[in-house]
Design an enzyme around this catalytic site. Structure first.
Site, PDB file in Angstrom:
ATOM      1  N   GLY B 289      31.594  34.206  29.466  1.00  0.00           N
ATOM      2  CA  GLY B 289      30.531  33.884  28.507  1.00  0.00           C
ATOM      3  C   GLY B 289      29.152  33.917  29.162  1.00  0.00           C
ATOM      4  CB  SER B 290      26.074  32.116  28.212  1.00  0.00           C
ATOM      5  OG  SER B 290      26.205  32.440  26.840  1.00  0.00           O
TER       6      SER B 290
END
Lengths: 171, 575
Positions: B289-290
């Site tokens: 993810g981020s």
């Protein structure tokens, strides 16, 4: 033992003449023997039986020494064996103590494990450690250094409120 | 006369012939026994009368970095029986069953076998074995062996691993370093009679075993405990079934703590669930993810494409290659700097920058940071993660990979990325094994691999952007009073196991550097499917709890030069 020929007392009291058998013919290479003469022999009461030679002192001493050596060797052997047994016993005892030490070491490790210390600390009601306070160094160019005692300048502090759980160590 | 004279000669000749034949037969047999069949007969004889017993070597100890034993071998006994010598199997089984707590039927079965050796119990503690031998049961004996114990209990169990009955490593460092820890077993060869008794003055030879080497890990047991404790509390608070965390010294690459939850008791691994055995920090890859957005930023800044101050127009959604991508929360079109894009963890802003970076440059940066290959930290079964080459990327991959979907990494790989940024752009191979010790002497150790990935300028820019994330962005819950922290949140949906697409489950991550102006520690926390699907509410507070302890424990001073009167710096870490 004195030879009978030298016993003059016996010579005077008991004198016998005995016939001595003719000696066999000597080898021609040997010189002719001296003519036989009658010998005066004495009967001695309590004389040892013919064929048994009286013990010689050297033999007795030798036997005693040999027996002593044998006994000494046996004693040394026993002592060596005994010390071997002792050594084995001591080694066994050392091994047992070492094993005991290993077990105790593991017990100490188990008892000092952080999880157990944490649990015990919680059980006995220890509370989290207080907030940490750091003293900041004086900024460059400051007229007076930051100290805790001068009172001229209050040292810069960074206070960190603690959220630690009880018994987790720290300062 | 002549005939009578020939008879003895004939008889003599016959006798001679018979003797010659006999001698020839004897010699032939001797040749067969001593030369032709000598080897096989010797082997056969040896099998019948020579008993060879393996003497186990003392297995090396596994220590933490401060030489506190995490796994140690202690003396034990293997209890055996010679069924030929057992006088009364019934009463013997009765007595042993009471003493050892083993079912009588099982013991009776072994005591009545047609064999001269059967095991009754293995790894029996010495005091118990001594009590059994004191019963003076005919045919019952014991020989020494060792038992592996883990005095710290569940601490670092997935890292340390465990061994089987024969002291062979089955998991973790125990398995990975098995050849080092095991040593060389010895052997005792004795001539025995058919009943298994040693033959007096028979052949006897003992080859002493050679002890295994000790393994010193980089793990600190106190940091490990604090990390595991924080994860335990996080599981309770967030409802996540699993979590993992890793602490790294960015300057050396040494792993200070590597924790996995749920816990594992290495002494009872047989009843453990497969998931609790895995060291997920290195063995399981997930879509980050981020947190991957930092690599995109590294590629952009290193390539001269963007600077943290560059401003972009950022809507909350973007249609690209037939798909619509969204930011996490709706917002009006903003003019955000790249700093703010990262602070708000904007997918759209990051995708826009990535379009300028291009796939080859992005792929090169991902590879330079070590994604797509194992870190070779020294742990068995390490995952390389998943990173396909750009020629296999679909059109949408150029939008998903920059924001951390469509690739898979291990928590350790991603922590190493942040450690490289903390270490001024030099990637250092994470290490779990500090040194090996043989006979009390440290063995030479190969230096960990390190390489420059990005310039120190880029690394400094990235640390500044990470500081912004914690100060003003999604990483606020990770703040710790007195310290400047750089970090990044990451929330990624979990791909479906047997189909395309994503499930409703998420993995939340927070990776941070502290103090960001002079990094001493990098920590990563990954949580599986917490109730709140936001890293800021799950992984970031857990990260703060772990690091707060580590800062005090490691005597890491606060971020000097900050105005202590500034209320913002003295606030509590809670958002």
């Amino acid at each position: 033992m004195t030879p009978p020929e030298n016993n003059s007392a016996l010579q005077e009291t008991q004198v016998f003449e005995i016939a001595v058998p003719q000696r066999r013919t000597q080898s021609p290479r040997r010189p002719a023997p001296a003519p036989d003469r009658p010998r005066h022999l004495h009967a001695v009461p309590g004389r040892p039986a013919p064929g048994r030679r009286p013990p010689r002192p050297l033999l007795v001493v030798g036997a005693v020494v040999a027996a002593s050596l044998v006994l000494a060797l046996a004693a040394i052997n026993v002592l060596v064996g005994q010390s071997g047994v002792n050594e084995a016993d001591i080694q066994k005892a050392i091994d047992a103590k070492q094993q005991q030490m290993e077990m105790l070491r593991v017990d100490v490790l188990r008892l000092s494990a952080p999880a157990r210390v944490h649990q015990r600390a919680t059980q006995i009601g220890l509370i989290p450690a207080g907030a940490l306070t750091y003293l900041a160094p004086a900024p460059a160019g400051a007229q007076k250094p930051a100290t805790t005692t001068s009172g001229a300048r209050k040292p810069a502090t960074h206070t960190r409120p603690s959220t630690r759980t009880p018994g987790r160590g720290g300062r | 006369m002549a005939r009578r004279g020939a008879r003895p000669a004939l008889r003599l000749f016959a006798a001679l012939a018979a003797m010659t034949v006999s001698m020839v037969a004897i010699v032939a047999q001797l040749i067969r026994l001593q030369i032709v069949d000598a080897a096989s007969l010797e082997t056969l004889g040896a099998k019948q009368r020579v008993r060879s017993v393996t003497l186990p070597a003392r297995r090396g100890t596994i220590y933490d970095r401060n030489m506190v034993p995490l796994a140690i071998s202690i003396p034990a006994r293997a209890l055996y029986a010679n069924p030929h010598d057992v006088v009364n199997p019934e009463t013997t089984a009765d007595a042993l069953s009471v003493a050892l707590g083993i079912e009588k039927g099982l013991l009776l079965d072994r005591l009545t076998r047609d064999s001269s050796f059967v095991y009754l119990a293995r790894k029996v503690e010495v005091p118990l074995a001594t009590r059994v031998l004191a019963l003076n049961l005919p045919g019952i004996g014991a020989f020494p062996e060792t038992k592996r114990v883990y005095p710290q209990g569940t601490l670092g169990a997935q890292v340390v691993g465990f061994v089987g009955t024969d002291d062979t490593g089955l998991a973790g460092i125990e398995a990975g370093q098995d050849s080092v820890l095991a040593g060389v077993p010895g052997r005792e060869v004795t001539e025995v009679d058919p009943n298994g008794h040693p033959i007096p003055h028979g052949r006897s030879a003992v080859t002493r075993p050679k002890a295994g080497k000790d393994v010193v890990l980089t793990i600190d047991r106190n940091l490990q405990f604090a990390t595991e404790d924080a994860l335990d509390r996080a599981l309770l608070q967030t409802g996540a079934p699993r979590a993992a965390a890793v602490l790294i010294d960015p300057l050396t690459g040494e792993v200070l703590a590597m924790a996995n939850r749920p816990a594992l008791d290495p002494q009872l691994f047989g009843s453990a669930t497969p998931i609790s055995i895995r060291n997920r920090v290195v063995q399981d890859a997930y879509e980050p993810g981020s947190v991957n957005k930092l690599i995109t930023a590294a590629a952009a800044i290193e390539g001269g494409i963007a600077l943290p101050s560059d401003v972009y127009s950022v809507p909350d959604h973007l249609a690209l290659f037939g798909k619509v991508f969204h930011d996490f929360a709706p917002h009006k079109t903003e003019r955000w700097s790249y700093n703010e894009i990262l602070a708000h963890s904007s997918n759209i802003g990051t995708i826009k920058v990535a379009q300028q970076v291009g796939r080859s440059r992005l792929y090169a940066m991902l590879r330079k940071f070590g994604l797509g290959e194992p870190t070779r930290v020294g742990f068995p079964g390490e995952s390389a993660g998943i990173l396909t080459t750009p020629d296999k990327w679909s059109a949408t991959d150029m939008a998903t990979i920059p924001i951390g979907q469509g690739i898979a990494v291990t928590p350790l790989q991603m922590a190493a990325v942040y450690a490289a940024i903390a270490n001024n752009g030099v990637w250092t191979q994470p290490t779990l094994i500090k040194r090996l010790v043989a006979d009390g002497k440290a063995q030479p150790r190969t230096k960990p691999v390190s390489r420059r990935v990005i310039s120190s300028f880029t690394a400094a820019q990235l640390r500044g952007m990470l500081l912004g994330v914690v100060e003003t962005g999604t990483g606020k819950p990770a703040r710790i009073s007195g310290y400047l922290i750089g970090g990044k949140t990451g929330t990624a949906r979990v791909p479906l196991a047997n189909a395309r697409g994503y499930s409703n489950q998420v993995m939340t991550t927070f990776i941070g550097i502290v103090p960001v102006e002079s990094p001493r520690l990098v920590a990563a926390v990954v949580m599986d499917n917490p109730a709140a699907h936001i890293a800021a509410a799950t992984a970031a507070p857990t990260w703060r709890n772990i690091v707060q302890f580590a800062l005090g424990f490691m005597r890491i001073p606060p971020s000097y030069g900050l105005d202590p009167a500034d209320d913002r710096r003295n606030r509590s870490g809670t958002p």
